[in-house]
Design an enzyme around this catalytic site. Structure first.
Site, PDB file in Angstrom:
ATOM      1  N   THR A 110      32.905  79.439  92.498  1.00 11.90           N
ATOM      2  CA  THR A 110      32.424  80.388  91.506  1.00 11.90           C
ATOM      3  C   THR A 110      33.562  81.305  91.050  1.00 11.90           C
ATOM      4  O   THR A 110      33.484  81.867  89.957  1.00 11.90           O
ATOM      5  CB  THR A 110      31.255  81.233  92.060  1.00 11.90           C
ATOM      6  OG1 THR A 110      31.554  81.620  93.402  1.00 11.90           O
ATOM      7  CG2 THR A 110      29.952  80.453  92.034  1.00 11.90           C
ATOM      8  N   LYS A 149      40.515  74.079 100.647  1.00 12.48           N
ATOM      9  CA  LYS A 149      40.844  74.777  99.401  1.00 12.48           C
ATOM     10  C   LYS A 149      42.337  74.688  99.076  1.00 12.48           C
ATOM     11  O   LYS A 149      42.770  75.032  97.990  1.00 12.48           O
ATOM     12  CB  LYS A 149      40.396  76.237  99.475  1.00 12.48           C
ATOM     13  CG  LYS A 149      38.871  76.394  99.584  1.00 12.48           C
ATOM     14  CD  LYS A 149      38.463  77.855  99.681  1.00 12.48           C
ATOM     15  CE  LYS A 149      36.997  78.058 100.020  1.00 12.48           C
ATOM     16  NZ  LYS A 149      36.091  77.911  98.849  1.00 12.48           N
ATOM     17  N   HIS A 204      24.602  73.702  99.821  1.00 13.00           N
ATOM     18  CA  HIS A 204      25.848  74.297  99.319  1.00 13.00           C
ATOM     19  C   HIS A 204      27.101  73.659  99.882  1.00 13.00           C
ATOM     20  O   HIS A 204      28.196  74.188  99.661  1.00 13.00           O
ATOM     21  CB  HIS A 204      25.901  75.789  99.637  1.00 13.00           C
ATOM     22  CG  HIS A 204      24.908  76.620  98.896  1.00 13.00           C
ATOM     23  ND1 HIS A 204      25.193  77.239  97.707  1.00 13.00           N
ATOM     24  CD2 HIS A 204      23.621  76.917  99.173  1.00 13.00           C
ATOM     25  CE1 HIS A 204      24.124  77.916  97.287  1.00 13.00           C
ATOM     26  NE2 HIS A 204      23.156  77.724  98.165  1.00 13.00           N
ATOM     27  N   LYS A 248      34.549  83.063  87.359  1.00 12.37           N
ATOM     28  CA  LYS A 248      34.848  84.492  87.157  1.00 12.37           C
ATOM     29  C   LYS A 248      36.227  84.658  86.528  1.00 12.37           C
ATOM     30  O   LYS A 248      36.426  85.498  85.633  1.00 12.37           O
ATOM     31  CB  LYS A 248      34.773  85.236  88.490  1.00 12.37           C
ATOM     32  CG  LYS A 248      33.356  85.225  89.084  1.00 12.37           C
ATOM     33  CD  LYS A 248      33.349  85.594  90.564  1.00 12.37           C
ATOM     34  CE  LYS A 248      32.022  85.204  91.203  1.00 12.37           C
ATOM     35  NZ  LYS A 248      32.072  85.238  92.681  1.00 12.37           N
ATOM     36  N   LYS A 303      40.162  83.536  97.357  1.00 11.87           N
ATOM     37  CA  LYS A 303      38.952  82.900  97.904  1.00 11.87           C
ATOM     38  C   LYS A 303      39.153  82.821  99.406  1.00 11.87           C
ATOM     39  O   LYS A 303      40.238  83.132  99.902  1.00 11.87           O
ATOM     40  CB  LYS A 303      38.789  81.504  97.312  1.00 11.87           C
ATOM     41  CG  LYS A 303      40.091  80.658  97.369  1.00 11.87           C
ATOM     42  CD  LYS A 303      39.934  79.281  96.750  1.00 11.87           C
ATOM     43  CE  LYS A 303      40.024  79.243  95.254  1.00 11.87           C
ATOM     44  NZ  LYS A 303      38.793  78.809  94.606  1.00 11.87           N
ATOM     45  N   ARG A 304      38.118  82.410 100.152  1.00 14.22           N
ATOM     46  CA  ARG A 304      38.310  82.231 101.590  1.00 14.22           C
ATOM     47  C   ARG A 304      39.483  81.294 101.853  1.00 14.22           C
ATOM     48  O   ARG A 304      39.775  80.402 101.061  1.00 14.22           O
ATOM     49  CB  ARG A 304      37.038  81.646 102.222  1.00 14.22           C
ATOM     50  CG  ARG A 304      35.935  82.664 102.407  1.00 14.22           C
ATOM     51  CD  ARG A 304      36.350  83.803 103.301  1.00 14.22           C
ATOM     52  NE  ARG A 304      36.285  83.434 104.690  1.00 14.22           N
ATOM     53  CZ  ARG A 304      35.394  83.919 105.563  1.00 14.22           C
ATOM     54  NH1 ARG A 304      34.523  84.834 105.195  1.00 14.22           N
ATOM     55  NH2 ARG A 304      35.410  83.508 106.810  1.00 14.22           N
TER      56      ARG A 304
HETATM   57  C1  NBG Z   1      29.675  77.454  99.235  1.00 12.77           C
HETATM   58  C2  NBG Z   1      30.582  76.401  98.595  1.00 12.77           C
HETATM   59  C3  NBG Z   1      31.086  76.844  97.232  1.00 12.77           C
HETATM   60  C4  NBG Z   1      29.918  77.281  96.364  1.00 12.77           C
HETATM   61  C5  NBG Z   1      29.093  78.335  97.099  1.00 12.77           C
HETATM   62  C6  NBG Z   1      27.886  78.754  96.307  1.00 12.77           C
HETATM   63  C7  NBG Z   1      28.905  77.473 101.574  1.00 12.77           C
HETATM   64  C8  NBG Z   1      28.181  76.732 102.625  1.00 12.77           C
HETATM   65  N1  NBG Z   1      29.052  76.857 100.401  1.00 12.77           N
HETATM   66  O1  NBG Z   1      31.769  75.796  96.606  1.00 12.77           O
HETATM   67  O2  NBG Z   1      31.665  76.137  99.442  1.00 12.77           O
HETATM   68  O3  NBG Z   1      30.379  77.794  95.155  1.00 12.77           O
HETATM   69  O4  NBG Z   1      28.635  77.817  98.340  1.00 12.77           O
HETATM   70  O5  NBG Z   1      27.104  77.660  95.962  1.00 12.77           O
HETATM   71  O6  NBG Z   1      29.318  78.573 101.796  1.00 12.77           O
END
Ligand code: NBG
Length: 831
Positions: A670, A569, A372, A674, A563-564
């Site tokens: 994601t 980002k 991820h 959404k 988002k975080r």
């Molecule tokens: C996160 C990514 C996102 C991705 C999500 C789900 C981690 C390690 N990765 O871009 O930063 O959408 O995983 O796949 O949290």
């Protein structure tokens, strides 16, 4: 435990289905208040009412769960075991009502009682057992697995404290412990009769068994038990129910007694508390690894319990363990559960008498690994001393896997020692570490990234050598999100509008949204779509008024980045745009449209720069508010405590979706999906799943800007000098001057100095390099927004073309290419 027989006698059938008409539901509800909560109406609290209702709903969903378990047991179904350190499930009540199809009946049942369904839904506190995208993806995938009738178990940890609650004081983030269990979590079922002992530390000892075979005995020096809590996960439009099984650490009695008998009662209790801290708290880092001992303990507890559970379920049928991979497809959600590979080897070789080669075959056939992230700080590695101290047997096993693996790699790439040391499961470049991504890759038959660009980069960078060795093991499965939660629950009016156009069924076949395309040219439909967006903005405004004390301007563009908070980002880039507009307004250059720029997201408590970004959002918000003219055009808001529940209120209100990470850094994203599914247009870079979203919605409906991922690399290789961008662009310089001025910080001129420094000295994430292109893309967005009809037309086309991003499509791909599983429909008897 699945029941061993469910007869189809009529008596059982009537018991199996509890009545769902309003009158019976009302009776059941009042009964729960009395018999479960021990309250009568006059004294029952809102929480009593919520728990009573949850009890009524839970009773009714258990039928589906029991019949599913029974069917899967009878048919010996192949099962997906989704291993994840995080499940961000979101509130349960609304979703369960949706899946059971009893929402209207419940609403009717509550008529005249003290609380409406809406109030009770709002009362629910969600289990925040995840940080962000990764944990929420796991929850979306459980939803789709159940909906697609795929037998599955989500295995994870039941943290007593989930992700912290975020409170803002004087523009700064404060973290409050998340006591999500305090008022009770009515959806789970404890299974205290299941206790799985898990050892830590101690030593290993080699011996020869009675057949003359080399064996190893691990004697841990302390043991903890894991006990599971199950939460059902219903499918939509089907009777199937899966569940998530979360482990909690409980002290082992044997251990207590030793100390107790030695007269050290206090010490025994202390040790009990210490072992129970293992599942106390979720590590609040997103895309960063902490390297802490407690985290390693958590990971081992999770995998040791989950594997023991799978083997127990498997052996119930009296089959031989060699067939384990036929029964379970085990998916590793990132490397957090990758210790499972080593643990399964240990169980098979040390405890179940398999030869190393047999065990390795079974293991590789069981596991698949999803990566991820490519961010180096998020790639997990464990120092050898820590690893060996806590898991001495697993260290031996990983070294043996590595020895055999390197032998194989050496045969394939002779005379390439540099490559072998790059591929080794052990990083020996300085202090020695176990590289968990390499463990996961070597132990799996399939490895995938989460969007096309990410999977491609994964194979060219982080796992390049492995992709060259085993190209056939690498896949892409682009992420998706569940339309049940993120359209039907979050945006019921939009869902109803779509149903009025397409008829029912589209929530399970999201590609059918494409049938909406012609309606983008239908004036009446456009008007209804607009009216819904406006009412969603109204609801969001009411929420802003409740928590921030001031309503929002509904005719302004809701420009949303939620988002975080993370440097990659680039929330800062968004703020530089706001400051640019501010400076222009001050110069009398008025923008085309009014904007409400909405931020939300948590910063990891130890991430200083991310916390400074939150302060900057508030600094910019105040700056704008203090200026009479700027205030007419701009409004900057930070919505505190971003979680699933709050997200469900924000997405439907968004006009513009900010997906502006540095190209190559966001694995998928994601929230981009959404927001687009709720009719927001995207402004974004060619990063993560944005690339595919743009292909689907059409380039003309996407505000693209910025460097491509290869250009980012080229720029850096050529010696990127962010200051040059400032020197060449007077408007950018003015904005950066403002960032360092006391205007922004009422006096404390140095407050944002570290942010400014990082932009000017290194600018790791190329904010300044993308600044001008971003400003231009924002101008293009404003021009379109000034024409509401055109904006809405594009929004409708966006929704119509986003069907691909349903998590049902992602799960169908996993089933076909990685898990090789098939639907097992469940039938419950007719009521
Ligand atoms: C996160 C990514 C996102 C991705 C999500 C789900 C981690 C390690 N990765 O871009 O930063 O959408 O995983 O796949 O949290």
């Amino acid at each position: 435990m699945p029941p061993h027989s469910i007869t189809s006698s009529s008596a059982d059938q009537t018991q199996a289905h509890l009545p769902v008409d309003p009158q019976s539901l009302r009776t059941a509800y009042l009964e729960k208040l009395l018999c479960q909560q021990g309250k009568f109406l006059a004294v029952a609290t809102q929480n009593d009412h919520y728990l009573a209702l949850a009890g009524v709903v839970r009773d009714r969903l258990l039928t589906r769960w029991i019949y599913s378990a029974h069917t899967f047991f009878e048919q010996q179904s192949r099962t997906v075991a989704y291993l994840s350190a995080e499940f961000l499930l979101g509130p349960q009540l609304g979703n369960n009502l949706l899946c059971l199809g009893i929402r209207d009946a419940i609403e009717a049942a509550l008529a005249g009682l003290p609380y409406t369904l809406e109030q009770l839904i709002a009362h629910e506190e969600e289990p925040g057992l995840g940080n962000g995208g990764l944990g929420r993806l796991a929850a979306c995938y459980l939803d789709s697995l159940a909906t697609l009738n795929i037998p599955a178990i989500g295995y994870g940890l039941r943290y007593e404290y989930g992700i912290f609650d975020q409170v803002i004081a004087n523009g700064e983030q404060l973290e409050i412990a998340d006591k999500w269990l305090r008022l009770g979590f009515p959806w789970e079922i404890a299974r205290p009769e299941i206790l799985v002992p898990v050892g830590f530390g101690g030593s290993t000892e080699a011996y020869t068994d009675q057949h003359g075979r080399y064996r190893v005995r691990w004697t841990p020096d302390w043991t903890v038990n894991g006990t599971p809590y199950d939460t059902p996960v219903l499918g939509y439009g089907t009777a199937n129910a899966n569940f998530v099984r979360l482990w909690q650490a409980v002290a082992s009695d044997a251990f207590d007694f030793q100390a107790f008998n030695a007269g050290d009662y206090y010490g025994a209790v202390e040790a009990k508390v210490r072992s129970e801290t293992i599942s106390k708290v979720l590590y609040p880092n997103d895309n960063a690894s902490s390297g802490k001992q407690l985290r390693l303990q958590q990971q081992y507890l999770m995998v040791a319990c989950s594997l023991r559970d799978m083997i127990r379920l498997y052996l119930q049928r009296g089959a031989a363990l060699s067939g384990l991979a036929e029964k379970f497809a085990i998916q590793l959600n990132d490397t957090h559960p990758a210790l499972a590979i080593l643990e399964l080897m240990r169980l098979l070789v040390d405890e179940h008498d398999q030869s190393w080669d047999e065990a390795w075959q079974i293991t590789q056939r069981c596991f698949a690994y999803t990566n991820h992230t490519l961010l180096p700080e998020a790639l997990e590695k464990w120092g050898l001393p820590l690893f060996g101290k806590l898991l001495p047997r697993h260290l031996e096993i990983v070294l043996e896997i590595n020895r055999r693996f390197l032998e194989q790699a050496r045969a394939r790439f002779p005379n390439d020692p540099a490559r072998l040391s790059r591929m080794s499961l052990i990083d020996e470049s300085g202090e020695r570490y176990v590289r968990m991504a390499h463990v996961a890759t070597v132990g799996s038959h399939a490895i995938n990234g989460v969007a096309a660009l990410h999977s491609d980069l994964l194979q060219k960078t982080v796992l390049r050598d492995f992709a060259e060795l085993w190209p056939e093991r690498f896949y892409n499965v682009t992420n998706g999100v569940t339309p049940r939660r993120f359209i039907a629950l979050a945006n019921p009016e939009l869902a109803a509008l779509i149903t009025s156009a397409l008829g029912p069924g589209w929530l399970n076949q999201l590609e059918r949204l494409r049938e909406l395309e012609p309606l983008a040219a239908d004036a009446a439909f456009v008007e209804r779509f607009q009216a819904i967006k406006r009412r969603n903005k109204q609801r969001m405004s009411e929420q802003a008024e409740r928590v921030l004390g001031r309503a929002l301007d509904l005719s302004s563009m809701f420009d949303v980045q939620v988002k975080r908070i993370h440097e990659y980002k680039r929330q800062t880039l968004n703020l530089l745009h706001v400051l640019t507009l501010y400076n222009r307004i001050r110069r009398g250059q008025l923008p085309r449209v009014r904007r409400t720029v909405i931020f939300a997201g948590k910063a990891a408590p130890g991430y200083v720069m991310a916390k400074l970004v939150i302060r900057l959002v508030h600094g910019v918000a105040d700056l704008v508010q203090r200026d009479d003219e700027a205030r007419r055009w701009l409004d900057v808001r930070f919505m505190p405590d971003f979680n699933v529940k709050n997200a469900e209120r924000i997405y439907p209100a968004a006009d513009l979706s900010e997906q502006i990470s540095t190209a190559g850094k966001e694995a998928s994203g994601t929230s981009n999906m959404k927001l687009a599914l709720n009719g927001a247009l995207t402004i974004g870079t060619l990063d993560g799943a944005n690339v595919e979203m743009r292909e689907h919605v059409g380039a003309e409906n996407f505000f693209l800007f910025g460097l491509h991922s290869h250009e980012v690399l080229q720029l850096k290789a050529a010696g990127y000098q962010p200051r040059q961008y400032m020197e060449r662009d007077p408007e950018l310089r003015a904005v950066l001057d403002l960032l360092g001025s006391k205007e922004l910080t009422d006096g404390d001129r140095d407050r944002f100095e570290p942010l400014l420094r990082s932009l000017l000295d290194l600018d790791e994430y190329c904010v300044l390099a993308d600044y001008r292109a971003y400003i231009e893309a924002q101008e293009a967005a404003a021009t379109v927004f000034a024409d509401p009809h055109e904006w809405t037309r594009r929004a409708i086309l966006t929704v119509a073309r986003m069907g691909y991003f349903s998590s049902d499509r992602s799960i169908a791909e996993y089933c076909k290419t990685i898990w090789h599983t098939h639907p097992v429909p469940v039938t419950t008897p007719r009521p």
